[in-house]
Design a protein around this motif. Structure first.
Motif, PDB file in Angstrom:
ATOM      1  N   LYS A 252       0.843  -1.199   0.000  1.00 44.15           N
ATOM      2  CA  LYS A 252       0.000   0.000   0.000  1.00 44.15           C
ATOM      3  C   LYS A 252       0.887   1.261   0.000  1.00 44.15           C
ATOM      4  CE  LYS A 252      -3.674   2.148   2.775  1.00 44.15           C
ATOM      5  NZ  LYS A 252      -3.003   2.909   3.855  1.00 44.15           N
ATOM      6  N   ILE A 253       1.925   1.221   0.804  1.00 43.78           N
ATOM      7  CA  ILE A 253       2.827   2.370   0.872  1.00 43.78           C
ATOM      8  C   ILE A 253       3.554   2.575  -0.454  1.00 43.78           C
ATOM      9  CG2 ILE A 253       5.051   3.078   1.874  1.00 43.78           C
ATOM     10  CD1 ILE A 253       3.836   2.231   4.579  1.00 43.78           C
ATOM     11  N   ARG A 254       4.005   1.490  -1.046  1.00 37.62           N
ATOM     12  CA  ARG A 254       4.744   1.607  -2.317  1.00 37.62           C
ATOM     13  C   ARG A 254       3.894   2.253  -3.408  1.00 37.62           C
ATOM     14  NH1 ARG A 254       9.500  -1.285  -2.643  1.00 37.62           N
ATOM     15  NH2 ARG A 254       9.371  -1.531  -4.897  1.00 37.62           N
ATOM     16  N   ALA A 255       2.591   2.014  -3.329  1.00 35.04           N
ATOM     17  CA  ALA A 255       1.701   2.607  -4.336  1.00 35.04           C
ATOM     18  C   ALA A 255       1.695   4.137  -4.251  1.00 35.04           C
ATOM     19  CB  ALA A 255       0.290   2.048  -4.158  1.00 35.04           C
ATOM     20  N   ASP A 256       2.104   4.678  -3.114  1.00 39.35           N
ATOM     21  CA  ASP A 256       2.176   6.144  -2.965  1.00 39.35           C
ATOM     22  C   ASP A 256       3.426   6.741  -3.620  1.00 39.35           C
ATOM     23  OD1 ASP A 256      -0.174   6.425  -1.520  1.00 39.35           O
ATOM     24  OD2 ASP A 256       0.824   6.133   0.419  1.00 39.35           O
ATOM     25  N   PHE A 257       4.413   5.905  -3.954  1.00 40.05           N
ATOM     26  CA  PHE A 257       5.683   6.419  -4.472  1.00 40.05           C
ATOM     27  C   PHE A 257       5.793   6.099  -5.968  1.00 40.05           C
ATOM     28  CE2 PHE A 257       6.195   6.302   0.019  1.00 40.05           C
ATOM     29  CZ  PHE A 257       7.124   7.286   0.334  1.00 40.05           C
TER      30      PHE A 257
ATOM     31  N   TYR B   9      15.363   0.258  -4.946  1.00 45.55           N
ATOM     32  CA  TYR B   9      16.054   1.464  -4.504  1.00 45.55           C
ATOM     33  C   TYR B   9      16.561   1.291  -3.073  1.00 45.55           C
ATOM     34  CZ  TYR B   9      17.311   6.244  -3.670  1.00 45.55           C
ATOM     35  OH  TYR B   9      18.037   7.368  -3.357  1.00 45.55           O
ATOM     36  N   LEU B  10      17.870   1.176  -2.931  1.00 50.86           N
ATOM     37  CA  LEU B  10      18.472   0.932  -1.611  1.00 50.86           C
ATOM     38  C   LEU B  10      19.539   1.979  -1.288  1.00 50.86           C
ATOM     39  CD1 LEU B  10      18.758  -2.984  -1.750  1.00 50.86           C
ATOM     40  CD2 LEU B  10      17.238  -1.642  -0.284  1.00 50.86           C
ATOM     41  N   ASP B  11      19.280   3.224  -1.695  1.00 48.88           N
ATOM     42  CA  ASP B  11      20.221   4.297  -1.359  1.00 48.88           C
ATOM     43  C   ASP B  11      19.524   5.397  -0.562  1.00 48.88           C
ATOM     44  OD1 ASP B  11      22.656   5.527  -1.188  1.00 48.88           O
ATOM     45  OD2 ASP B  11      22.589   6.420  -3.190  1.00 48.88           O
TER      46      ASP B  11
ATOM     47  N   SER C 130      20.921   0.974   2.102  1.00 41.70           N
ATOM     48  CA  SER C 130      20.217   1.655   3.197  1.00 41.70           C
ATOM     49  C   SER C 130      18.723   1.581   2.932  1.00 41.70           C
ATOM     50  CB  SER C 130      20.698   3.094   3.316  1.00 41.70           C
ATOM     51  OG  SER C 130      20.725   3.745   2.060  1.00 41.70           O
ATOM     52  N   MET C 131      17.987   1.095   3.929  1.00 39.66           N
ATOM     53  CA  MET C 131      16.594   0.730   3.732  1.00 39.66           C
ATOM     54  C   MET C 131      15.621   1.750   4.311  1.00 39.66           C
ATOM     55  SD  MET C 131      18.688  -2.007   3.995  1.00 39.66           S
ATOM     56  CE  MET C 131      18.632  -2.877   5.554  1.00 39.66           C
ATOM     57  N   SER C 132      14.492   1.854   3.628  1.00 40.90           N
ATOM     58  CA  SER C 132      13.392   2.697   4.075  1.00 40.90           C
ATOM     59  C   SER C 132      12.177   1.814   4.336  1.00 40.90           C
ATOM     60  CB  SER C 132      13.062   3.714   2.986  1.00 40.90           C
ATOM     61  OG  SER C 132      11.721   4.117   3.057  1.00 40.90           O
ATOM     62  N   PHE C 133      11.127   2.417   4.901  1.00 41.67           N
ATOM     63  CA  PHE C 133       9.897   1.650   5.158  1.00 41.67           C
ATOM     64  C   PHE C 133       9.222   1.189   3.873  1.00 41.67           C
ATOM     65  CE2 PHE C 133       8.754   6.236   5.566  1.00 41.67           C
ATOM     66  CZ  PHE C 133       7.969   6.348   4.428  1.00 41.67           C
ATOM     67  N   TYR C 134       9.629   1.712   2.704  1.00 39.92           N
ATOM     68  CA  TYR C 134       9.011   1.231   1.462  1.00 39.92           C
ATOM     69  C   TYR C 134       9.788   0.084   0.825  1.00 39.92           C
ATOM     70  CZ  TYR C 134      11.947   5.112  -0.467  1.00 39.92           C
ATOM     71  OH  TYR C 134      12.951   5.992  -0.768  1.00 39.92           O
ATOM     72  N   ASN C 135      10.865  -0.360   1.445  1.00 44.80           N
ATOM     73  CA  ASN C 135      11.590  -1.514   0.917  1.00 44.80           C
ATOM     74  C   ASN C 135      10.964  -2.807   1.424  1.00 44.80           C
ATOM     75  OD1 ASN C 135      14.341   0.577   1.163  1.00 44.80           O
ATOM     76  ND2 ASN C 135      13.818  -0.468  -0.759  1.00 44.80           N
ATOM     77  N   LYS C 136      11.167  -3.879   0.610  1.00 48.27           N
ATOM     78  CA  LYS C 136      10.601  -5.181   0.939  1.00 48.27           C
ATOM     79  C   LYS C 136      11.726  -6.181   1.151  1.00 48.27           C
ATOM     80  CE  LYS C 136       7.386  -6.413  -2.089  1.00 48.27           C
ATOM     81  NZ  LYS C 136       6.153  -6.371  -2.898  1.00 48.27           N
TER      82      LYS C 136
END
Ligand SMILES: *Cc1c(COP(=O)(O)O)cnc(C)c1O
Length: 417
Positions: free
Chosen positions: A18-23, A37-39, A392-398
């Motif tokens: 759901k979050i990824r759909a916002d980006f 995207y891991l930067d 480096s990971m964000s809350f939108y990474n899986k």
């Protein structure tokens, strides 16, 4: 201590699809391959809420701030000041007047080094930083020390990349005037014990600046509870546009500081004989600011709050734990930075492959990593590596993206051995 709680992990607390759909950028493919995207420690992507809010401002509401007494200007000024209030609430500052907008952490630290330094640093004074600082929290202090005849002292780190606090104790004295350390190291991910650092610095009468470029998007911050004198952040590392960031400063400290940049908007009264300065924060915001960027920043803060920083920390801790296990299983892959208290940054070094080659090779699979010294050359020197590769990971990474990372690393080792 709140920091010890950051080890809580929870994979299910975030609905990542759901979050990824916002980006919008995350749904792109290159040569049929999805973008991984891991930067995120270098810069984060923006949700459509931020992009659309800025677009609406630019196309329907744009005006200058703090000047015109007409509709567009009044509205722009209100939105701009609402942005400042959102930052104050995010950092739990006592008042929004303690929030100064800058272009980001680099400018915030330069502001303090120049302005605080000019007024308060004398020959023989000492400034303490740590081994694992970004160059933005190293070079301004170095230059200040050269100019004022002050001395730069550096807190060493152990092999895990944790500050050696007994050595910090030894560096502190009545000569210490400023302690400037990051909350989270961008090169290693170490979360520093800033409460203890601040308290001990205050015991010898020093002021403390915390570089919060990495911490603001990852954990709850309370500058009043921390009792730090300065706290910095960068919008582009917290889902907001580049070109905007800021500085929290305690009002009693800011009031004693001279301006950094001079010109319009920072004055109280100008005559050719003498100019008097406006109160903070205006004193430190000369010139027309990046208006829509501030509004975008406010929207990004709303977005972060809609997920919740506690949930973000738990989910990112899950990703860190998951990714760490994967990398530990790879022969010839050494994780650089193994602090007990860590944020979702994985720096690693492969015996067989130079970081730049790792990055180029994985980019072929559309896995975006950073290879280099991460603007932290002394950190690389401490660990005897020329550079590292960093995910480096964000809350939108899986977690599937970390599986792809591990697979890519194995392939890189194969290609080069
Ligand atoms: C990115 C970063 C900086 C510099 O921030 P800018 O946004 O480039 O000014 C400083 N310190 C740390 C820890 C960082 O991660």
């Amino acid at each position: 201590m709140p920091e010890a709680q950051t080890a809580v992990t929870d994979e299910t607390i975030i609905d990542v699809d759901k979050i990824r759909a916002d980006f919008p950028i995350l749904s792109q493919t290159f040569n049929g391959k999805p973008l991984v995207y891991l930067d995120n420690a270098a810069t984060t992507q923006k949700p459509r809420q931020v992009i659309e809010r800025m677009q609406r401002f630019e196309s329907e509401e744009y005006g200058t701030v703090r000047r015109g007494a007409y509709k567009l200007s009044e509205k722009a000024t209100r939105l701009y000041e609402e942005g400042r209030q959102k930052v104050a609430d995010l950092l739990r500052a006592g008042s929004k007047s303690e929030i100064i907008f800058t272009s980001g952490t680099t400018q915030s630290i330069n502001l303090v080094a120049y302005s605080f330094g000019k007024r308060f640093i004398q020959p023989g004074d000492e400034i303490i930083i740590s081994t694992i600082e970004h160059h933005a929290n190293t070079v301004p202090w170095q230059i200040l020390c050269e100019e004022r005849g002050a001395v730069l002292k550096v807190i060493p780190v152990n092999d895990d990349g944790e500050l050696i606090m007994e050595e910090y104790d030894k560096l502190l004295s009545s000569k210490t005037k400023m302690v400037a350390v990051n909350h989270i190291s961008n090169a290693l991910g170490t979360i520093n014990p800033v409460e203890e650092i601040i308290e001990k610095a205050h015991q010898v009468g020093a002021k403390v600046l915390i570089d919060g470029a990495q911490s603001t998007p990852h954990m709850k911050i309370n500058v009043q509870a921390l009792d730090c004198d300065f706290y910095t952040f960068s919008g582009h590392k917290m889902y907001a546009p580049s070109g905007i960031g800021g500085l929290f400063g305690k009002m009693e400290v800011l009031e004693d500081m001279p301006p950094y940049v001079t010109g319009g908007d920072m004055i109280a009264k100008v005559t050719f004989e003498k100019t008097t300065y406006a109160k903070p924060p205006q004193r430190f915001e000369a010139g027309t600011p990046p208006i829509s960027q501030v509004i975008g920043l406010g929207e990004a803060i709303d977005y972060i709050n809609s997920i919740g920083l506690d949930s973000i920390a738990r989910y990112e801790n899950f990703l860190l734990e998951y990714g760490t296990k994967l990398l530990e299983e790879i022969d010839g892959c050494r994780i650089i930075g193994t602090a007990k208290n860590k944020a979702s940054i994985l720096s690693f070094y492969l015996d067989a492959v130079h970081p730049h080659d790792v990055v180029t090779l994985l980019d072929e699979d559309c896995i975006e990593l950073r290879g280099g010294h991460h603007c932290a050359q002394p950190t690389m020197q401490r660990f005897n590596v020329p550079a590292t590769t960093r995910a480096s990971m964000s809350f939108y990474n899986k977690k599937e993206e970390l599986d792809a990372l591990a697979e890519g690393i194995r392939r890189a080792i194969q290609v080069f051995s």
